[in-house]
Design an enzyme around this catalytic site. Structure first.
Site, mmCIF file in Angstrom:
data_model
loop_
_atom_site.group_PDB
_atom_site.id
_atom_site.type_symbol
_atom_site.label_atom_id
_atom_site.label_comp_id
_atom_site.label_asym_id
_atom_site.label_seq_id
_atom_site.Cartn_x
_atom_site.Cartn_y
_atom_site.Cartn_z
ATOM 1 N N SER A 186 -28.739 -41.362 70.953
ATOM 2 C CA SER A 186 -28.198 -39.997 70.851
ATOM 3 C C SER A 186 -28.217 -39.565 69.396
ATOM 4 O O SER A 186 -28.107 -40.397 68.489
ATOM 5 C CB SER A 186 -26.752 -39.963 71.348
ATOM 6 O OG SER A 186 -26.155 -38.734 71.010
ATOM 7 N N TYR A 210 -18.333 -43.235 71.157
ATOM 8 C CA TYR A 210 -19.648 -42.802 71.661
ATOM 9 C C TYR A 210 -20.731 -42.939 70.583
ATOM 10 O O TYR A 210 -21.711 -43.666 70.755
ATOM 11 C CB TYR A 210 -19.578 -41.366 72.187
ATOM 12 C CG TYR A 210 -20.903 -40.901 72.771
ATOM 13 C CD1 TYR A 210 -21.370 -41.411 73.972
ATOM 14 C CD2 TYR A 210 -21.695 -39.967 72.107
ATOM 15 C CE1 TYR A 210 -22.596 -41.004 74.505
ATOM 16 C CE2 TYR A 210 -22.912 -39.557 72.629
ATOM 17 C CZ TYR A 210 -23.356 -40.077 73.827
ATOM 18 O OH TYR A 210 -24.572 -39.674 74.345
ATOM 19 N N ILE A 214 -28.999 -31.914 76.076
ATOM 20 C CA ILE A 214 -29.829 -31.897 77.284
ATOM 21 C C ILE A 214 -28.937 -31.467 78.458
ATOM 22 O O ILE A 214 -27.803 -31.954 78.578
ATOM 23 C CB ILE A 214 -30.420 -33.301 77.558
ATOM 24 C CG1 ILE A 214 -31.099 -33.871 76.295
ATOM 25 C CG2 ILE A 214 -31.381 -33.248 78.737
ATOM 26 C CD1 ILE A 214 -32.258 -33.073 75.742
HETATM 27 N N1 LIG Z 1 -27.093 -35.107 78.183
HETATM 28 C C1 LIG Z 1 -27.204 -35.084 76.848
HETATM 29 O O1 LIG Z 1 -27.158 -34.038 76.198
HETATM 30 C C2 LIG Z 1 -27.409 -36.367 76.096
HETATM 31 C C3 LIG Z 1 -27.577 -36.300 74.701
HETATM 32 C C4 LIG Z 1 -27.774 -37.455 73.990
HETATM 33 C C5 LIG Z 1 -27.825 -38.677 74.637
HETATM 34 N N2 LIG Z 1 -27.671 -38.728 75.982
HETATM 35 C C6 LIG Z 1 -27.735 -40.056 76.623
HETATM 36 O O2 LIG Z 1 -28.638 -40.027 77.706
HETATM 37 C C7 LIG Z 1 -28.250 -40.990 78.682
HETATM 38 C C8 LIG Z 1 -28.206 -40.316 80.052
HETATM 39 O O3 LIG Z 1 -27.296 -39.245 79.970
HETATM 40 P P1 LIG Z 1 -27.169 -38.104 81.082
HETATM 41 O O4 LIG Z 1 -26.810 -36.867 80.361
HETATM 42 O O5 LIG Z 1 -28.323 -38.133 81.988
HETATM 43 O O6 LIG Z 1 -25.839 -38.633 81.804
HETATM 44 P P2 LIG Z 1 -25.383 -38.608 83.325
HETATM 45 O O7 LIG Z 1 -23.915 -38.817 83.291
HETATM 46 O O8 LIG Z 1 -25.957 -37.434 84.028
HETATM 47 O O9 LIG Z 1 -26.116 -39.938 83.889
HETATM 48 C C9 LIG Z 1 -25.731 -41.220 83.475
HETATM 49 C C10 LIG Z 1 -25.982 -42.201 84.598
HETATM 50 O O10 LIG Z 1 -25.547 -43.498 84.182
HETATM 51 C C11 LIG Z 1 -24.858 -44.100 85.252
HETATM 52 N N3 LIG Z 1 -23.938 -45.124 84.775
HETATM 53 C C12 LIG Z 1 -22.754 -44.943 84.141
HETATM 54 N N4 LIG Z 1 -22.169 -46.124 83.923
HETATM 55 C C13 LIG Z 1 -22.987 -47.091 84.416
HETATM 56 C C14 LIG Z 1 -22.907 -48.500 84.496
HETATM 57 N N5 LIG Z 1 -21.842 -49.169 84.024
HETATM 58 N N6 LIG Z 1 -23.926 -49.176 85.072
HETATM 59 C C15 LIG Z 1 -25.000 -48.509 85.584
HETATM 60 N N7 LIG Z 1 -25.117 -47.166 85.542
HETATM 61 C C16 LIG Z 1 -24.117 -46.460 84.970
HETATM 62 C C17 LIG Z 1 -24.121 -42.948 85.912
HETATM 63 O O11 LIG Z 1 -23.679 -43.255 87.227
HETATM 64 C C18 LIG Z 1 -25.178 -41.847 85.860
HETATM 65 O O12 LIG Z 1 -25.997 -41.861 87.009
HETATM 66 C C19 LIG Z 1 -26.896 -41.536 78.229
HETATM 67 O O13 LIG Z 1 -27.076 -42.788 77.620
HETATM 68 C C20 LIG Z 1 -26.427 -40.512 77.216
HETATM 69 O O14 LIG Z 1 -25.569 -41.076 76.264
HETATM 70 C C21 LIG Z 1 -27.458 -37.610 76.744
#
Ligand SMILES: NC(=O)c1ccc[n+]([C@@H]2O[C@H](COP(=O)([O-])OP(=O)(O)OC[C@H]3O[C@@H](n4cnc5c(N)ncnc54)[C@H](O)[C@@H]3O)[C@@H](O)[C@H]2O)c1
Length: 248
Positions: free
Chosen positions: A141, A155, A188
């Protein structure tokens, strides 16, 4: 098809960025193992992929638990016979400050985002070594580089740890043909970003040179590039996917 017959394990694969990554690999000919704790989400995406004619295994597994992760990777190998790609995407976020965050929240964020990534990497080294190589892509991130005012301190700390882990593994595993890289998304549109207060959302869009939020597919394209032959001389790299918000 860039990934014909290859096997990609995608954590957090049930929704959001992980879902987009899974669908992108399927379109490029890969077989995909979806790993998540969201049983309903896993079942829905498995059905969607099967309807597309893709080969998919959906495994309910908490990546913070090392024995569950070992069992899950064994099942993937038993089912598909190999593991070529690991995408460490599962992650959680908590809101708060150093004064308001609970110790439990700190521990959970570190346990999933950082230790979960470590658990999954450790469990694929042997199968990748046996095949003479592999590709690991972590979803980090922007918060690892800049910090973040609204997410709880764990985080950004967990994601900075993920970046340092990635660089260490890139060095340690290069002799075995295993490349390790990361993408650093920002803003995102997923359920995670849906938690942003409206004011933060407006401020974020105003701060992005490309003038929009990112799509999960934008991140998926970057992940596939790093896992592909086109990136065969790239390891230890963090690829920003942020619409130009941070240019470092
Ligand atoms: N959305 C953003 O703007 C953004 C920005 C920077 C980084 N990220 C990173 O991208 C990745 C995905 O984010 P997203 O926005 O798609 O999130 P999201 O919450 O939509 O999806 C995350 C998924 O991870 C699963 N998960 C959570 N804990 C878990 C565990 N212990 N074991 C297995 N699965 C588990 C959840 O059930 C979910 O399906 C994350 O690592 C997040 O930190 C997202």
């Amino acid at each position: 098809m860039r990934f014909q017959d290859q096997v990609a394990v995608i954590t957090g694969g049930a929704k959001g960025i992980g879902r987009a990554v899974a669908l992108a690999f399927i379109r490029e000919g890969a077989r995909v193992a979806l790993v998540d704790i969201d049983k309903a989400g896993l079942a829905a995406l498995r059905e969607e992929i099967e309807k597309l004619g893709g080969q998919v295994l959906a495994v309910c597994c908490d990546i913070s638990n090392s024995s569950e992760v070992r069992e899950m990777m064994n099942l993937v190998q038993k089912t598909f016979g190999r593991i070529d790609i690991l995408v460490n995407n599962a992650g959680i976020i908590r809101r708060g400050t150093i004064e308001t965050v609970t110790e439990e929240d700190w521990d959970r964020v570190i346990a999933i985002n950082l230790k979960g990534t470590f658990n999954c990497c450790r469990a694929v080294i042997e199968p990748m070594k046996r095949r003479g190589g592999g590709k690991i892509v972590n979803v980090s991130s922007i918060a690892a580089k800049t910090g973040d005012i609204t997410s709880a301190p764990g985080y950004g700390s967990s994601k900075a740890g993920v970046d340092a882990l990635m660089k260490t593994l890139a060095r340690q595993l290069a002799p075995y043909g295993i490349r390790v890289n990361a993408v650093a998304p920002h803003a995102i549109e997923t359920e995670m970003s849906a938690q942003w207060p409206e004011e933060k959302r407006r401020e974020i869009i105003a701060s992005i040179p490309l003038g929009r939020l990112g799509r999960p597919e934008d991140v998926a394209e970057a992940v596939l590039f790093l896992a592909s032959k086109s990136a065969s001389f790239i390891t230890g790299e963090i690829l920003d996917v942020n619409g130009g918000m941070l240019m470092d």
